[in-house]
Design an enzyme around this catalytic site. Structure first.
Site, PDB file in Angstrom:
ATOM      1  N   ASP A  12       0.842  -1.201   0.000  1.00  0.00           N
ATOM      2  CA  ASP A  12       0.000   0.000   0.000  1.00  0.00           C
ATOM      3  C   ASP A  12       0.875   1.249   0.000  1.00  0.00           C
ATOM      4  O   ASP A  12       1.977   1.227   0.545  1.00  0.00           O
ATOM      5  CB  ASP A  12      -0.903  -0.048   1.248  1.00  0.00           C
ATOM      6  CG  ASP A  12      -2.132   0.823   1.107  1.00  0.00           C
ATOM      7  OD1 ASP A  12      -2.325   1.445   0.041  1.00  0.00           O
ATOM      8  OD2 ASP A  12      -2.902   0.893   2.078  1.00  0.00           O
ATOM      9  N   TRP A  17       3.149   7.865  -2.409  1.00  0.00           N
ATOM     10  CA  TRP A  17       4.575   8.023  -2.738  1.00  0.00           C
ATOM     11  C   TRP A  17       4.723   8.927  -3.962  1.00  0.00           C
ATOM     12  O   TRP A  17       5.554   9.840  -3.991  1.00  0.00           O
ATOM     13  CB  TRP A  17       5.189   6.641  -2.994  1.00  0.00           C
ATOM     14  CG  TRP A  17       6.657   6.647  -3.270  1.00  0.00           C
ATOM     15  CD1 TRP A  17       7.663   6.487  -2.354  1.00  0.00           C
ATOM     16  CD2 TRP A  17       7.298   6.814  -4.549  1.00  0.00           C
ATOM     17  NE1 TRP A  17       8.885   6.545  -2.982  1.00  0.00           N
ATOM     18  CE2 TRP A  17       8.690   6.744  -4.326  1.00  0.00           C
ATOM     19  CE3 TRP A  17       6.824   7.017  -5.847  1.00  0.00           C
ATOM     20  CZ2 TRP A  17       9.617   6.872  -5.364  1.00  0.00           C
ATOM     21  CZ3 TRP A  17       7.757   7.145  -6.882  1.00  0.00           C
ATOM     22  CH2 TRP A  17       9.132   7.073  -6.630  1.00  0.00           C
ATOM     23  N   SER A  57      -7.340  -5.759  -5.780  1.00  0.00           N
ATOM     24  CA  SER A  57      -8.496  -6.369  -5.123  1.00  0.00           C
ATOM     25  C   SER A  57      -9.712  -6.324  -6.045  1.00  0.00           C
ATOM     26  O   SER A  57      -9.732  -5.578  -7.032  1.00  0.00           O
ATOM     27  CB  SER A  57      -8.808  -5.628  -3.821  1.00  0.00           C
ATOM     28  OG  SER A  57      -9.314  -4.342  -4.118  1.00  0.00           O
ATOM     29  N   ASN A  60     -10.762  -2.905  -6.278  1.00  0.00           N
ATOM     30  CA  ASN A  60      -9.935  -2.005  -7.098  1.00  0.00           C
ATOM     31  C   ASN A  60     -10.483  -1.816  -8.516  1.00  0.00           C
ATOM     32  O   ASN A  60     -10.139  -0.848  -9.193  1.00  0.00           O
ATOM     33  CB  ASN A  60      -8.477  -2.492  -7.187  1.00  0.00           C
ATOM     34  CG  ASN A  60      -7.668  -2.273  -5.917  1.00  0.00           C
ATOM     35  OD1 ASN A  60      -6.701  -2.992  -5.658  1.00  0.00           O
ATOM     36  ND2 ASN A  60      -8.043  -1.291  -5.106  1.00  0.00           N
ATOM     37  N   TRP A  61     -11.371  -2.734  -8.962  1.00  0.00           N
ATOM     38  CA  TRP A  61     -11.992  -2.537 -10.279  1.00  0.00           C
ATOM     39  C   TRP A  61     -12.791  -1.241 -10.312  1.00  0.00           C
ATOM     40  O   TRP A  61     -13.085  -0.713 -11.385  1.00  0.00           O
ATOM     41  CB  TRP A  61     -12.909  -3.711 -10.647  1.00  0.00           C
ATOM     42  CG  TRP A  61     -12.197  -4.988 -10.984  1.00  0.00           C
ATOM     43  CD1 TRP A  61     -12.197  -6.137 -10.234  1.00  0.00           C
ATOM     44  CD2 TRP A  61     -11.408  -5.292 -12.144  1.00  0.00           C
ATOM     45  NE1 TRP A  61     -11.444  -7.106 -10.855  1.00  0.00           N
ATOM     46  CE2 TRP A  61     -10.953  -6.627 -12.032  1.00  0.00           C
ATOM     47  CE3 TRP A  61     -11.034  -4.551 -13.277  1.00  0.00           C
ATOM     48  CZ2 TRP A  61     -10.142  -7.236 -12.997  1.00  0.00           C
ATOM     49  CZ3 TRP A  61     -10.233  -5.164 -14.241  1.00  0.00           C
ATOM     50  CH2 TRP A  61      -9.796  -6.483 -14.098  1.00  0.00           C
ATOM     51  N   SER A 183      -8.713  -5.102   4.887  1.00  0.00           N
ATOM     52  CA  SER A 183      -9.222  -4.741   3.552  1.00  0.00           C
ATOM     53  C   SER A 183      -9.647  -5.930   2.686  1.00  0.00           C
ATOM     54  O   SER A 183      -9.269  -6.016   1.514  1.00  0.00           O
ATOM     55  CB  SER A 183      -8.183  -3.905   2.785  1.00  0.00           C
ATOM     56  OG  SER A 183      -7.966  -2.685   3.427  1.00  0.00           O
TER      57      SER A 183
HETATM   58  C1  FPP Z   1      -1.492   0.204  -3.431  1.00  0.00           C
HETATM   59  O1  FPP Z   1      -1.143   1.534  -3.557  1.00  0.00           O
HETATM   60  C2  FPP Z   1      -1.033  -0.592  -4.533  1.00  0.00           C
HETATM   61  C3  FPP Z   1      -1.801  -1.155  -5.509  1.00  0.00           C
HETATM   62  C4  FPP Z   1      -3.268  -1.019  -5.562  1.00  0.00           C
HETATM   63  C5  FPP Z   1      -1.209  -1.929  -6.606  1.00  0.00           C
HETATM   64  C6  FPP Z   1       0.000  -2.732  -6.309  1.00  0.00           C
HETATM   65  C7  FPP Z   1       0.691  -2.971  -7.571  1.00  0.00           C
HETATM   66  C8  FPP Z   1       2.027  -2.949  -7.779  1.00  0.00           C
HETATM   67  C9  FPP Z   1       3.033  -2.773  -6.709  1.00  0.00           C
HETATM   68  C10 FPP Z   1       2.564  -3.058  -9.143  1.00  0.00           C
HETATM   69  C11 FPP Z   1       2.481  -4.348  -9.842  1.00  0.00           C
HETATM   70  C12 FPP Z   1       2.603  -5.569  -9.035  1.00  0.00           C
HETATM   71  C13 FPP Z   1       3.267  -6.692  -9.332  1.00  0.00           C
HETATM   72  C14 FPP Z   1       2.993  -7.861  -8.484  1.00  0.00           C
HETATM   73  C15 FPP Z   1       4.269  -6.833 -10.410  1.00  0.00           C
HETATM   74  P1  FPP Z   1      -2.291   2.609  -3.658  1.00  0.00           P
HETATM   75  O2  FPP Z   1      -2.455   2.972  -5.088  1.00  0.00           O
HETATM   76  O3  FPP Z   1      -3.512   2.124  -2.972  1.00  0.00           O
HETATM   77  O4  FPP Z   1      -1.625   3.786  -2.877  1.00  0.00           O
HETATM   78  P2  FPP Z   1      -2.347   4.943  -2.037  1.00  0.00           P
HETATM   79  O5  FPP Z   1      -3.100   4.251  -0.932  1.00  0.00           O
HETATM   80  O6  FPP Z   1      -1.194   5.755  -1.548  1.00  0.00           O
HETATM   81  O7  FPP Z   1      -3.240   5.673  -2.981  1.00  0.00           O
END
Ligand code: FPP
Length: 228
Positions: A12, A17, A57, A60-61, A183
């Site tokens: 997360d 970042w 998830s 996330n869709w 979550s």
């Molecule tokens: C959470 O950060 C991260 C995700 C929803 C996606 C995770 C995906 C990757 C690290 C890239 C691809 C993965 C692999 C396995 C190659 P967020 O977007 O929810 O961050 P935020 O909470 O700061 O908005």
């Protein structure tokens, strides 16, 4: 240091970042891929058998279409670009989740990579994609309802009907970025899992952060509801 057989991570903080640096969210996800690589290499080095990563998830869709397609194409690119790293490290690659929602081309690329890496002897990497814990329990219940009499629905039968069938439950679950919740992740499988929460954002979570989390886990006293 006690090294778990199965480490699971809710990755997360990619968006935050990126925001902190005035970048697009997708750039946070791209940097997050580097953390995936670093953490996987460290798991191989430490002899961790399973590393599961919550990549996307079912909920996330519902993110903006633009971000969903950016994430999906990033994943599709990883299927091609990470082949050598996976082979060099002897990593087996699998994707678990509601695969019927994935684009057929992505699903095919995943299946190809799963086949190519299936005999790799080191860490098995489980990418949890289009996954949610409640969905997993629901699909297991549907499967069992079709094949079992009520008395045959045992704990073991449920374990074996989940998408994680055959994988031991994670001993350690790490969540990055300061959020302290599950979550809708592996709800059944985390009944006795130790949780480690860290404020580190996923793109900053590298090998030393993983070691620190395993050290924290090693200090925990696991009793499984019993008296020691
Ligand atoms: C959470 O950060 C991260 C995700 C929803 C996606 C995770 C995906 C990757 C690290 C890239 C691809 C993965 C692999 C396995 C190659 P967020 O977007 O929810 O961050 P935020 O909470 O700061 O908005």
């Amino acid at each position: 240091m006690i090294v778990p057989q199965h480490i699971s991570i809710i990755m997360d903080g990619n968006g935050r970042w990126a925001k902190q640096r005035g970048l697009e969210r997708v750039q946070g996800h791209m940097e997050g891929v580097k953390s995936v690589r670093a953490v996987t290499e460290k798991c191989v080095e430490l002899g961790v058998k399973y590393l599961s990563l919550y990549a996307f998830s079912e909920e996330n869709w519902n993110r903006p279409g633009e971000e969903v397609s950016a994430l999906m194409s990033l994943l599709a690119k990883c299927m091609i670009n990470e082949y050598n790293t996976l082979m060099d490290n002897g990593v087996r690659f699998r994707v678990l989740g509601n695969r019927s929602r994935l684009a057929p081309e992505l699903d095919e690329a995943i299946t190809k990579l799963e086949k190519a890496t299936e005999n790799n002897p080191n860490t098995t990497m489980l990418i949890m994609l289009s996954y949610s814990g409640k969905w997993d329990i629901m699909q297991a219940a549907r499967k069992l309802a079709e094949t079992c009499k009520p008395e045959e629905i045992t704990m073991e039968a449920i374990d074996n009907a989940l998408v994680t069938a055959g994988v031991p439950d994670p001993e350690l679950l790490i969540r990055t970025s300061g959020e302290q919740r599950i979550s809708n992740y592996m709800l059944w499988q985390t009944a006795y899992t130790e949780f480690v929460f860290t404020d580190t954002l996923w793109p900053d979570f590298r090998k030393d952060s993983l070691v620190a989390a395993i050290e924290e886990y090693s200090r925990r006293d696991r009793r499984f509801g019993k008296v020691k």
